[in-house]
Design an enzyme around this catalytic site. Sequence first.
Site, PDB file in Angstrom:
ATOM      1  N   PHE A 157      81.580   8.494 -23.044  1.00  0.00           N
ATOM      2  CA  PHE A 157      80.283   8.155 -23.646  1.00  0.00           C
ATOM      3  C   PHE A 157      79.895   9.269 -24.613  1.00  0.00           C
ATOM      4  O   PHE A 157      79.831  10.434 -24.237  1.00  0.00           O
ATOM      5  CB  PHE A 157      79.185   7.969 -22.589  1.00  0.00           C
ATOM      6  N   ASP A 248      82.442  17.238 -25.732  1.00  0.00           N
ATOM      7  CA  ASP A 248      81.070  16.736 -25.684  1.00  0.00           C
ATOM      8  C   ASP A 248      80.440  17.287 -24.410  1.00  0.00           C
ATOM      9  O   ASP A 248      80.709  16.812 -23.313  1.00  0.00           O
ATOM     10  CB  ASP A 248      81.107  15.202 -25.682  1.00  0.00           C
ATOM     11  N   LYS A 277      71.094  17.116 -24.081  1.00  0.00           N
ATOM     12  CA  LYS A 277      70.275  16.823 -22.911  1.00  0.00           C
ATOM     13  C   LYS A 277      69.527  18.025 -22.292  1.00  0.00           C
ATOM     14  O   LYS A 277      68.332  18.130 -22.430  1.00  0.00           O
ATOM     15  CB  LYS A 277      71.122  16.134 -21.831  1.00  0.00           C
TER      16      LYS A 277
END
Length: 427
Positions: A157, A248, A277
């Site tokens: 993702f 990532d 995040k």
Amino acid sequence: MSIETLIENPSIPLKSAPVHNSEFSQDRFDDSVMATYGRFPLALERGEGCRVWDTQGREYLDFVAGIATCTLGHAHPALIEAVTRQIKKLHHVSNLYYIPLQGELAKWLIEHSCADRVFFCNSGAEANEGAIKLARKYAHTVLNIKNPVILTAHASFHGRTLATITATGQPKYQQNFDPLMPGFEYVPYNDIQALEETITRLDAQESQVAAILLEALQGEGGVRPGNVEYFQRIREICTEKGILLILDEVQVGMGRTGHFWGYENLGIEPDIFTSAKGLGGGIPIGATMCKQFCDVFKPGDHASTFGGNPFACAAALSVCQTLERENLLANVQQRGEQLRTGLRGLASKYPDLIAEVRGWGLINGMELKADTQVTSTDIVKAAIAEGLLLVPAGPKVIRFVPPLIVSAEEIDKGLQVLEKAIAAVIP
Ligand SMILES: *Cc1c(COP(=O)(O)O)cnc(C)c1O
């Protein structure tokens, strides 16, 4: 300004008052907001530490933290102090000018990672877009590759923009949004043979592999930790062939795994990596970071209006400093152990329901048996009813990503509530 002054000054409310807003109407909301999310029927109004309260005044233990984002939990005094101070002084100016706090934050990130340079943006997808652009420019200008390909993994993702849904190796995120971006190929995660074969096949064609983009631990894809030998071999291949290794770190970075960065769990260093995040503790900020040799961006190549504004940088700096001051990495390691031990206890108590418990630090997954009727959403709904917030990572995995400040008592409480939720859903 001290936190005491803030508390004493009624013009700066520290938290919303503990009265609940029972006027919230789900119907009115659904009439006007696009239905892009399958939301749980819950509206949260305020929070403190690892606890949040809904508009009805009900209390929940928050093991979601805005999906691995509220590093310091809710209403942390250091974050409140930093953003309050900054918004009163200067919150946004534009990258037309020097932003000293951006430089300070970049320095912190460089001193606590393998990076030499940082570009700031606002989200995970945007940070990955920056990494993809950087890798493509490097491929064209340094490697002389005409049709650069970036390899990514199945079940990965990387975000919801067009380039990042293309990078995301899950067809469900791509459906109906074609034409997708050219220049991506997919390989199974943790499978070194498949990766080597794909590189060989592409090298023989017009296209050549310029970069490999992976998560050190796949978050959304089901909390799947990377295999150490796999990543170490990839690092060797990338170094031998001049391929860029991009990680990532949007979900696993910033202390989530008990190390500052997910790659530290694998004993390797990426050439480029991204964060978002947890970086701002809930204030939107993202970063694309790289080693000096692949920092090929020149003025005008890439930009972001909001990227690295003083407000977001003040928030992120306070998160970074608090991680160190409160020794949170040690807490993440200890609470993570405690949580996995508890979850494994539940797994042995409910062997027909729970297949596996896995994770690093405070990103953990509990996978349900493939042959049980129970889904991760069933458990999450039952947990909400019992006062615990959890988030699925796919149909069979429940994800545990509490704030990094979570206490031993709160982990125990969470495990007790989870067991009640399990008892409520098992047939
Ligand atoms: C959440 C996430 C993203 C996307 O971040 P946004 O801020 O939603 O754009 C990208 N990569 C990973 C690994 C993520 O977990």
